[in-house]
Enzyme design. Structure first.
Site, PDB file in Angstrom:
ATOM      1  N   HIS A 229      55.044  -5.143   8.563  1.00 17.85           N
ATOM      2  CA  HIS A 229      54.924  -4.227   7.459  1.00 17.85           C
ATOM      3  C   HIS A 229      56.434  -4.112   6.659  1.00 17.85           C
ATOM      4  CE1 HIS A 229      51.504  -1.625   7.438  1.00 17.85           C
ATOM      5  NE2 HIS A 229      51.283  -2.686   8.305  1.00 17.85           N
TER       6      HIS A 229
ATOM      7  N   ASP B 290      56.378   2.855   2.772  1.00 21.20           N
ATOM      8  CA  ASP B 290      54.811   2.163   3.154  1.00 21.20           C
ATOM      9  C   ASP B 290      53.990   3.094   2.918  1.00 21.20           C
ATOM     10  OD1 ASP B 290      52.922   1.147   5.012  1.00 21.20           O
ATOM     11  OD2 ASP B 290      54.718  -0.304   5.684  1.00 21.20           O
TER      12      ASP B 290
END
Ligand SMILES: *[C@@H]1O[C@H](CO)[C@@H](O)[C@H](O)[C@H]1NC(C)=O
Ligand SMILES: *[C@@H]1O[C@H](CO)[C@@H](O)[C@H](O)[C@H]1NC(C)=O
Ligand SMILES: *[C@@H]1O[C@H](CO)[C@@H](O)[C@H](O)[C@H]1NC(C)=O
Ligand SMILES: *[C@@H]1O[C@H](CO)[C@@H](O)[C@H](O)[C@H]1NC(C)=O
Length: 464
Positions: free
Chosen positions: A27, A127
């Site tokens: 990520h 994120d």
């Protein structure tokens, strides 16, 4: 004392953006790519990139691209692991510990960053997993810009989870519903393709809960960004545009970054490929997170040995673990097993004719940009849905028969793509997508325009 240490004083910067990275899986890399692009476009803004020290050390090596940016600074947060924690191997466990510390750990790090830079944070880039950042941004009265690190289709599924559950699990469903045709652009997508935790598996696990919350909170965001290009899936993109205040497709990142780092070819893959015919080689990589079970690896190796197709297999481990038992004449292999390959360049090489992949979003995009059809062996999360998109919507690859690697299924798929006319048709279709991707990142392309709008939102106060 302003001016004595210009790198650390606010006199040079007009705006401060915090970037909160999810430190697991793959990520943090895409968020860092986006932050570096923003930092290059906004030299008067300083970016505080906040993640665990473990994730930080894998992203920022002294030689990495990031170390060249004067307006990107790193801060760490605790990973929340109890003292003396011994991993059980279950990937959700460390994630659970980390999420218990959040968002308090991020709040502390942001205070530290504000004190260090001498400027209040004026925007949160995070994120998308951090659904709680919507509330944080609201309290701080700043825009929230989440990045979804996978494709638009999986994002839409999380935004529409309540509807999907109602249709598929509700009384009207009765288990009769096979496809997701009630969603725009999903007529060919099956319920069985959905990521676990939407209608199957544990709907209350930390990750399922997080994704469900995320889908509910994202409409609060000033803009949602992702690593894709609008033309790839226009119907799904339009559906998402109607849900979000702004929806910016700013990829493919590996085409759009100002200077995508050229990776070293330590294992000699490119030189080896130079010696092969166009579209003749199979490139195999199942990504960095999952390793297929031993019997599947061995079955696939047998398929390569028996069919004789040339191959490069990127495998983190011992080659003996994948070769059939009793096979010890490695020099007779018509291929290379390497511990690492410069994937983007390998997929861009004319000799590569097929990519055998787990269908992670990054790999899927990289294959499109390289113009290489795929054989998919998806494992978890969005991978099955990516596989369905590749096979049934784009027509640029096939899933492995029966969903697992067998010798017979692998030979069949390799022959189809490397020898059959289907392979050539797929190559033509993927070339069309590749051209759309390239146009999207040109000066007046859709991804470039979206990126410019994103820069405006992120740096609203830069000029002050
Ligand atoms: C950055 O700030 C300086 C003044 O401090 C200004 O002259 C310059 O135009 C700004 N650059 C951008 C890209 O806004
Ligand atoms: C992140 O890693 C880089 C390179 O190893 C290091 O210079 C930097 O201090 C680290 N940042 C934090 C907050 O630990
Ligand atoms: C963060 O980095 C600082 C030094 O840069 C270190 O003292 C501190 O222990 C680190 N904190 C965590 C939670 O890793
Ligand atoms: C995915 O792509 C991004 C952007 O190109 C890159 O930063 C990241 O390292 C990639 N991740 C993996 C697992 O390849």
């Amino acid at each position: 004392m302003a001016g004595q240490n210009p790198k650390q004083t606010s006199t040079h910067y007009h705006h401060h953006v915090a970037a909160l990275a999810f430190p697991f899986g793959t990520h943090a890399g895409p968020l860092l790519s986006l932050v570096l692009r923003l930092a290059a476009a906004a030299p008067n803004t300083t970016f505080s990139f906040i993640t665990t020290s473990k994730a930080n050390s894998s992203l920022f090596s002294p030689t990495s691209e990031a170390s060249g940016f004067r307006n990107v600074k790193t801060y760490n947060v605790s990973d929340g692991l109890p003292e003396g924690f011994v991993p059980t191997g279950h990937p959700e466990q460390p994630i659970g510990f980390f999420l218990k510390e959040a968002p308090a750990n991020f709040r502390n790090a942001m205070k530290e960053a504000e004190a260090g830079i001498g400027l209040r944070i004026g925007c949160l880039v995070t994120d998308a997993f951090f659904w709680f950042a919507g509330d944080m941004a609201e309290e701080m009265k700043v825009p929230w810009v989440p990045l979804w690190t996978a494709g638009p289709r999986s994002l839409y599924v999380h935004v529409a989870t309540d509807l999907i559950r109602q249709r598929v699990l509700g009384t009207s469903g009765n288990g009769e519903i096979k496809t997701l045709e009630f969603l725009p652009g999903f007529s060919k997508v099956e319920v069985a393709d959905l990521p676990e935790g939407v209608v199957s598996g544990n709907l209350e696990s930390p990750i399922s809960t997080l994704l469900h919350k995320m889908g509910q909170e994202l409409p609060k965001a000033a803009a949602v960004a992702l690593n894709s290009f609008e033309e790839a899936e226009p119907e799904v993109v339009n559906a998402l545009k109607s849900r979000f205040q702004n929806f910016f497709n700013v990829g493919p990142f590996n085409l759009a970054s100002p200077s995508p780092p050229l990776l070293e070819d330590e294992t000699g893959c490119l030189e080896w490929l130079d010696k092969h015919k166009p579209a003749s080689v199979a490139y195999i990589s199942f990504g960095s997170v999952v390793r297929p079970p031993p019997h599947e690896l061995e079955a696939f190796a047998q398929a390569l040995i028996e069919s004789g197709f040339p191959f490069i297999w990127s495998f983190r481990g011992n080659a003996d673990d994948i070769l059939p038992k009793g096979f010890d004449d490695k020099s007779s292999l018509n291929g290379k097993i390497v511990s690492w390959a410069p994937q983007v360049q390998v997929l861009g090489h004319a000799s590569v004719g097929v990519f055998v992949t787990h269908c992670g979003w990054n790999s899927t995009l990289e294959s499109i940009v390289g113009g290489v059809p795929m054989i998919g062996r998806p494992f978890f999360g969005d991978q099955k849905m990516n596989m369905r998109t590749i096979e049934s919507i784009w027509g640029i690859g096939v899933g492995i028969e029966g969903g697992i690697l067998t010798k017979h299924g692998a030979i069949k798929a390799l022959e189809l793509i490397l020898k059959g006319k289907e392979g050539n048709e797929m190559r033509q279709k993927i070339r069309v997508l590749k051209n759309l991707a390239q146009s999207a990142v040109e000066g007046d392309g859709s991804s470039t325009k979206a990126f410019n709008s994103l820069v405006e939102i992120v740096t609203k106060h830069e000029g002050i």
